[in-house]
Design an enzyme around this catalytic site. Structure first.
Site, PDB file in Angstrom:
ATOM      1  N   TYR A  42      11.778  16.842  -9.368  1.00 50.12           N
ATOM      2  CA  TYR A  42      12.713  15.982  -8.635  1.00 50.12           C
ATOM      3  C   TYR A  42      13.754  15.422  -9.618  1.00 50.12           C
ATOM      4  CZ  TYR A  42      14.589  12.368  -5.604  1.00 50.12           C
ATOM      5  OH  TYR A  42      15.446  11.596  -4.864  1.00 50.12           O
ATOM      6  N   ASP A  43      13.236  14.905 -10.748  1.00 53.34           N
ATOM      7  CA  ASP A  43      14.144  14.310 -11.733  1.00 53.34           C
ATOM      8  C   ASP A  43      15.171  15.319 -12.236  1.00 53.34           C
ATOM      9  OD1 ASP A  43      12.689  12.054 -11.424  1.00 53.34           O
ATOM     10  OD2 ASP A  43      11.547  12.259 -13.285  1.00 53.34           O
ATOM     11  N   SER A  88      11.797 -12.563  19.373  1.00 51.84           N
ATOM     12  CA  SER A  88      10.478 -12.699  18.736  1.00 51.84           C
ATOM     13  C   SER A  88       9.413 -12.449  19.798  1.00 51.84           C
ATOM     14  CB  SER A  88      10.339 -14.063  18.082  1.00 51.84           C
ATOM     15  OG  SER A  88      10.284 -15.033  19.089  1.00 51.84           O
ATOM     16  N   GLU A 118      -0.109  -1.760  18.166  1.00 51.83           N
ATOM     17  CA  GLU A 118       0.425  -1.520  16.817  1.00 51.83           C
ATOM     18  C   GLU A 118      -0.011  -2.634  15.882  1.00 51.83           C
ATOM     19  OE1 GLU A 118       4.725  -1.488  17.207  1.00 51.83           O
ATOM     20  OE2 GLU A 118       4.505  -0.324  19.056  1.00 51.83           O
ATOM     21  N   LYS A 120       0.648  -5.622  13.342  1.00 54.29           N
ATOM     22  CA  LYS A 120       1.753  -6.558  13.133  1.00 54.29           C
ATOM     23  C   LYS A 120       1.918  -6.734  11.620  1.00 54.29           C
ATOM     24  CE  LYS A 120       3.610 -10.940  14.756  1.00 54.29           C
ATOM     25  NZ  LYS A 120       4.010 -11.499  13.475  1.00 54.29           N
ATOM     26  N   ASP A 122       3.184  -7.914   8.111  1.00 49.97           N
ATOM     27  CA  ASP A 122       3.639  -9.225   7.680  1.00 49.97           C
ATOM     28  C   ASP A 122       4.747  -9.086   6.638  1.00 49.97           C
ATOM     29  OD1 ASP A 122       3.714 -11.902   7.746  1.00 49.97           O
ATOM     30  OD2 ASP A 122       1.881 -12.248   6.603  1.00 49.97           O
ATOM     31  N   ARG A 141      16.935 -10.160  10.615  1.00 50.48           N
ATOM     32  CA  ARG A 141      16.841 -10.729  11.956  1.00 50.48           C
ATOM     33  C   ARG A 141      17.647 -12.030  12.051  1.00 50.48           C
ATOM     34  NH1 ARG A 141      13.522 -14.458  14.387  1.00 50.48           N
ATOM     35  NH2 ARG A 141      13.418 -14.187  16.640  1.00 50.48           N
ATOM     36  N   TYR A 227       9.500   0.141  14.154  1.00 48.51           N
ATOM     37  CA  TYR A 227       8.662   0.023  15.352  1.00 48.51           C
ATOM     38  C   TYR A 227       9.449  -0.008  16.663  1.00 48.51           C
ATOM     39  CZ  TYR A 227       9.723  -4.896  14.319  1.00 48.51           C
ATOM     40  OH  TYR A 227      10.363  -6.061  14.022  1.00 48.51           O
ATOM     41  N   LYS A 291       2.153  -3.810  23.406  1.00 48.78           N
ATOM     42  CA  LYS A 291       3.365  -3.631  24.212  1.00 48.78           C
ATOM     43  C   LYS A 291       3.036  -2.780  25.430  1.00 48.78           C
ATOM     44  CE  LYS A 291       6.040  -3.506  19.935  1.00 48.78           C
ATOM     45  NZ  LYS A 291       6.734  -2.709  18.924  1.00 48.78           N
ATOM     46  N   LYS A 315      -2.535 -12.975  17.043  1.00 46.54           N
ATOM     47  CA  LYS A 315      -2.535 -13.406  15.638  1.00 46.54           C
ATOM     48  C   LYS A 315      -3.970 -13.558  15.140  1.00 46.54           C
ATOM     49  CE  LYS A 315       1.055 -14.894  13.774  1.00 46.54           C
ATOM     50  NZ  LYS A 315       2.146 -15.762  14.145  1.00 46.54           N
ATOM     51  N   CYS A 409      -2.857 -27.234 -26.718  1.00 45.82           N
ATOM     52  CA  CYS A 409      -3.373 -25.907 -26.368  1.00 45.82           C
ATOM     53  C   CYS A 409      -4.901 -25.933 -26.386  1.00 45.82           C
ATOM     54  CB  CYS A 409      -2.835 -24.886 -27.361  1.00 45.82           C
ATOM     55  SG  CYS A 409      -3.623 -23.285 -27.173  1.00 45.82           S
ATOM     56  N   CYS A 412      -5.912 -23.617 -29.663  1.00 41.82           N
ATOM     57  CA  CYS A 412      -5.577 -23.919 -31.059  1.00 41.82           C
ATOM     58  C   CYS A 412      -5.232 -25.383 -31.277  1.00 41.82           C
ATOM     59  CB  CYS A 412      -4.435 -23.026 -31.534  1.00 41.82           C
ATOM     60  SG  CYS A 412      -2.861 -23.475 -30.787  1.00 41.82           S
ATOM     61  N   CYS A 427       2.191 -22.469 -25.213  1.00 40.33           N
ATOM     62  CA  CYS A 427       1.752 -22.777 -26.565  1.00 40.33           C
ATOM     63  C   CYS A 427       2.676 -21.994 -27.482  1.00 40.33           C
ATOM     64  CB  CYS A 427       0.298 -22.352 -26.764  1.00 40.33           C
ATOM     65  SG  CYS A 427      -0.170 -22.306 -28.499  1.00 40.33           S
ATOM     66  N   CYS A 432      -1.837 -19.031 -32.798  1.00 38.76           N
ATOM     67  CA  CYS A 432      -2.861 -19.505 -31.854  1.00 38.76           C
ATOM     68  C   CYS A 432      -3.942 -18.445 -31.651  1.00 38.76           C
ATOM     69  CB  CYS A 432      -2.187 -19.830 -30.519  1.00 38.76           C
ATOM     70  SG  CYS A 432      -3.334 -20.075 -29.171  1.00 38.76           S
TER      71      CYS A 432
HETATM   72  S1  IVH Z   1       8.038  -5.809  18.158  1.00 36.99           S
HETATM   73  C1  IVH Z   1      11.044  -7.481  21.122  1.00 36.99           C
HETATM   74  N1  IVH Z   1       6.264  -4.666  16.581  1.00 36.99           N
HETATM   75  O1  IVH Z   1       6.696  -9.766  14.360  1.00 36.99           O
HETATM   76  C2  IVH Z   1       9.965  -7.010  20.223  1.00 36.99           C
HETATM   77  N2  IVH Z   1       7.241  -6.716  15.887  1.00 36.99           N
HETATM   78  O2  IVH Z   1       7.595 -12.404  16.410  1.00 36.99           O
HETATM   79  C3  IVH Z   1      10.178  -7.399  18.833  1.00 36.99           C
HETATM   80  N3  IVH Z   1       6.521  -7.506  13.698  1.00 36.99           N
HETATM   81  O3  IVH Z   1      10.003 -10.730  14.175  1.00 36.99           O
HETATM   82  C4  IVH Z   1       9.101  -7.186  17.880  1.00 36.99           C
HETATM   83  N4  IVH Z   1       5.178  -5.821  13.243  1.00 36.99           N
HETATM   84  O4  IVH Z   1       9.377  -8.888  12.661  1.00 36.99           O
HETATM   85  C5  IVH Z   1       7.091  -5.708  16.771  1.00 36.99           C
HETATM   86  N5  IVH Z   1       4.722  -3.543  15.235  1.00 36.99           N
HETATM   87  C6  IVH Z   1       5.552  -4.578  15.432  1.00 36.99           C
HETATM   88  C7  IVH Z   1       5.697  -5.599  14.473  1.00 36.99           C
HETATM   89  C8  IVH Z   1       6.546  -6.668  14.749  1.00 36.99           C
HETATM   90  C9  IVH Z   1       5.677  -6.954  12.792  1.00 36.99           C
HETATM   91  C10 IVH Z   1       7.234  -8.803  13.521  1.00 36.99           C
HETATM   92  C11 IVH Z   1       8.700  -8.745  13.863  1.00 36.99           C
HETATM   93  C12 IVH Z   1       8.995  -9.935  14.724  1.00 36.99           C
HETATM   94  C13 IVH Z   1       7.697 -10.683  14.749  1.00 36.99           C
HETATM   95  C14 IVH Z   1       7.355 -11.099  16.161  1.00 36.99           C
END
Ligand code: IVH
Length: 672
Positions: A42-43, A88, A118, A120, A122, A141, A227, A291, A315, A409, A412, A427, A432
């Site tokens: 690749y390089d 959100s 799915e 979530k 972080d 966002r 997503y 969803k 959550k 320290c 020492c 230190c 030391c």
């Molecule tokens: S769907 C309208 N799917 O969670 C639907 N969100 O408050 C919008 N997040 O700000 C979100 N993984 O950043 C969706 N698989 C996932 C997610 C996801 C993380 C976050 C997203 C959003 C917050 C939801």
């Protein structure tokens, strides 16, 4: 003919070809997690492209892989309105909340529907806008209506294609995150440099995306899972499941840990399942997103002002525990940074018993007002290292007093300094004992001089018994004094001396890294050794000459210069020289390297599971021939895990540590 001598017409064709090839390889490597060519190949292609683009700048394409990292610092982030708001999600915290959500959905939509589950992730949400297949901008966002243009930084994320596999105009939305291992490494580095640490991978990812220097963003290993699809013509999918498959097809990275279910009971099993598996994942998740799968039913269900009615975020309960801080231990690192650790009453946390938690640095301790006897809330940052989040001030007795920080320290006794630009105590005594021991342990460590049999305990023993004071003393050790030490017998003394002796022949980069020059990591050491080829030439080099090297910046160059200007360093190098420690680069020249290296050169490999093409010993021999070291157990030092059928705990561990897993087919390909 060198690339730059190619006539324009041919160069133009070759540039197209290279951009295309490199895109494909990046997709296989970063999106599918299945590299198909060695990094060196690749390089080599990348270098060819750079040379052609330098010769013919008019051939530079906006989506060329060379355009991922711009040179200039950003002045700020321009505000951009989202064409469709980034909403959100409403939260659920229990099985009952999910059942309630299901009842609501059933009242809003007609007939049968299914759920798409799915993880979530972080991190932080972004929207990627593609026009006719080209990435035009990436926006955070923000408040959901207006976000910030972070395109320059997002382009440094290698799994994000600058050009899609189809010329579509669309917005893809997803979550940018920092893998757990990258987060831990970053914080370790920051702690060592006396910089503030990030509280968790999410903050680290957000801070990195909003950094004004795209070079910094590029170095921090961010990644993304997409997503959702938005603002796309002719609705190309009729379910969420199909939408994600479409994202896969056009080269965008999605998370494969997903499932469609008909009932909320099955959804609950998915939730419970991932609540268990959560700590094994190489990235942080804070819940499960559920969803309605059918897009037509999503429309029927509709939206509130801030969230869709067709989705919910379950959550996970926070993995936190409460316990009492009994004492604070201060330890001294190689560069003199003194870090605090809380010693607490043992408490169960995310599957392990925790007695110690990081307090990071003095500034954070002051900010959190941490005192002895306090009840602390403890959490595992990145699910791995426990840290004190805060203390419960209401639980304090009337006798509680502010913590008195050490002035000297712990090793020492010399006075500690709190430099203005740093969050840590330091230190400053170069003699030391704790720093000396840490420097010695670093010198013998695997990526440095790689001297077996010299663990921390032995190094400390040698130091305490005044057999060694600096790293050069290792080469003057003799057998008799070693035999007088506790737990060191005839055989281990011999082994130790022979390992030390063997290290005399190491190539320059190991010695350079081992010396622990500030800011010079293993990679920089290799670049320096390859370029200057001897300690003497490097010692004579000016800052300007050093920064000529691709990948070496001002900070490293200046640190090297001031290192060599120290009188003690001059003496140390003389002492090493007299002990016949090699100071030349003995590795392959850069050009030879690309030709001779294999996928397995210098890699540590573990084999697990049932193999069908090889006998285990046969494969082991082959790997050794190709320059690999084959070991029995998976650790953070493992580069590849070769997994056959029915691989079990080693596979799980490799995944947890983010180690590349390959199958037999890949091994065969590399052997051929
Ligand atoms: S769907 C309208 N799917 O969670 C639907 N969100 O408050 C919008 N997040 O700000 C979100 N993984 O950043 C969706 N698989 C996932 C997610 C996801 C993380 C976050 C997203 C959003 C917050 C939801």
């Amino acid at each position: 003919m060198s690339p730059s001598e190619l006539p324009f017409e041919q160069a133009s064709i070759r540039v197209d070809e290279l951009v295309h090839l490199l895109d494909d390889y990046s997709h296989q490597y970063y999106v599918l997690d299945k590299p198909t060519i060695p990094d060196e190949e690749y390089d080599r292609l990348y270098k060819e492209l750079v040379e052609l683009e330098e010769a013919y700048p008019q051939l530079i394409q906006n989506h060329s892989p060379t355009q991922r990292i711009g040179g200039a610092l950003l002045e700020g982030f321009e505000k951009v309105s989202h064409d469709t708001p980034m909403l959100s999600l409403d939260n659920a915290f229990s099985r009952e909340d999910l059942a309630e959500f299901d009842r609501r959905v059933s009242q809003l939509v007609d007939g049968e529907y299914s759920y798409h589950c799915e993880l979530k992730i972080d991190g932080l949400a972004v929207s990627l806008k593609y026009e006719k297949g080209r990435l035009v901008y990436a926006v955070t966002r923000g408040d959901g209506t207006v976000g910030e243009n972070v395109t320059a930084n997002v382009k440094t994320i290698r799994s994000i294609p600058l050009k899609l596999k189809k010329p579509l105009t669309l917005e893809a939305r997803g979550e940018i995150y920092m893998p757990k291992t990258s987060f831990l490494k970053l914080n370790e580095q920051r702690e060592e440099r006396g910089e503030a640490v990030f509280a968790n991978p999410r903050n680290a990812a957000a801070g990195t995306i909003r950094n004004l220097d795209p070079q910094v963003t590029a170095s921090r290993n961010l990644n993304i899972f997409l997503y959702a699809l938005a603002n796309v013509a002719d609705r190309p999918a009729s379910t969420q499941d199909e939408a994600l498959k479409l994202l896969d097809d056009i080269g965008l990275r999605t998370n494969s840990e997903r499932q469609v279910y008909d009932s909320i009971e099955e959804v609950w099993s998915f939730v419970e399942d991932y609540q268990q598996k959560r700590t094994e994942l190489p990235y942080e998740i804070d819940g499960i997103v559920i969803k309605v799968n059918e897009l037509s039913k999503q429309e029927q269900a509709g939206y509130t002002v801030k969230a869709p009615k067709w989705a919910i975020a379950y959550k996970f309960p926070a993995e936190e525990a409460r316990t009492v801080i009994r004492s604070i231990e201060w330890s001294v690192g190689r560069t003199g940074v003194v870090t605090p650790t809380a010693i607490m009453d043992p408490v169960q946390l995310a599957g392990t018993t925790v007695r110690r938690a990081s307090l990071h640095n003095i500034d954070l301790m002051i900010e959190k007002d941490i005192r002895l006897g306090d009840t602390a809330l403890v959490r595992k940052a990145g699910d791995i290292i426990p840290e004190v989040v805060r203390v419960d001030k209401e639980m304090r007795s009337g006798e509680s007093e502010a913590y008195v920080f050490p002035e000297n320290c712990p090793a020492c006794g010399s006075e500690l300094t709190h430099l203005e630009e740093e969050v840590a105590l330091r230190c400053m005594n170069p003699k030391c004992s704790a720093q000396a021991k840490e420097r010695l342990s670093h010198f013998v460590s695997r990526n440095a001089m790689n001297i077996d049999g010299l663990g921390e305990r032995v190094v400390s023993q040698l130091y305490e018994n005044q057999l060694i004071r600096d790293v050069a003393d290792l080469y003057y050790l003799t057998k008799d004094p070693l035999l007088k030490l506790e737990k060191i017998g005839d055989k281990s003394a011999d082994n130790m001396l022979s390992a030390i002796n063997k290290s005399r022949k190491n190539s320059l980069e190991r010695l350079l890294f081992g010396l622990g020059i500030r800011h010079v990591g293993a990679k920089a050491a290799r670049l320096l050794a390859e370029e200057f080829e001897s300690m003497e030439t490097l010692k004579q080099a000016s800052v300007e000459e050093i920064i000529e090297i691709d990948g070496i910046g001002d900070t490293i160059a200046e640190s090297i210069r001031s290192f060599f200007d120290l009188e003690e360093v001059e003496e140390l190098l003389d002492k090493l020289n007299q002990a016949q420690v090699n100071m030349l680069y003995t590795g392959k020249k850069k050009e030879e390297q690309a030709a001779a290296d294999t996928y397995f050169t210098d890699k540590t490999v573990v084999i697990t599971g049932k193999l069908s093409h090889f006998k285990r010993t046969e494969l082991k021999n082959k790997l050794n021939d190709m320059g690999a070291k084959v070991t029995g157990s998976v650790s953070k030092n493992t580069d590849y895990l070769i997994a056959g059928e029915d691989a079990g705990s080693k596979l799980a561990k490799a995944r947890e540590l983010g180690i590349t897993v390959i199958d037999e087919a890949k091994v065969l390909e590399e052997i051929e």
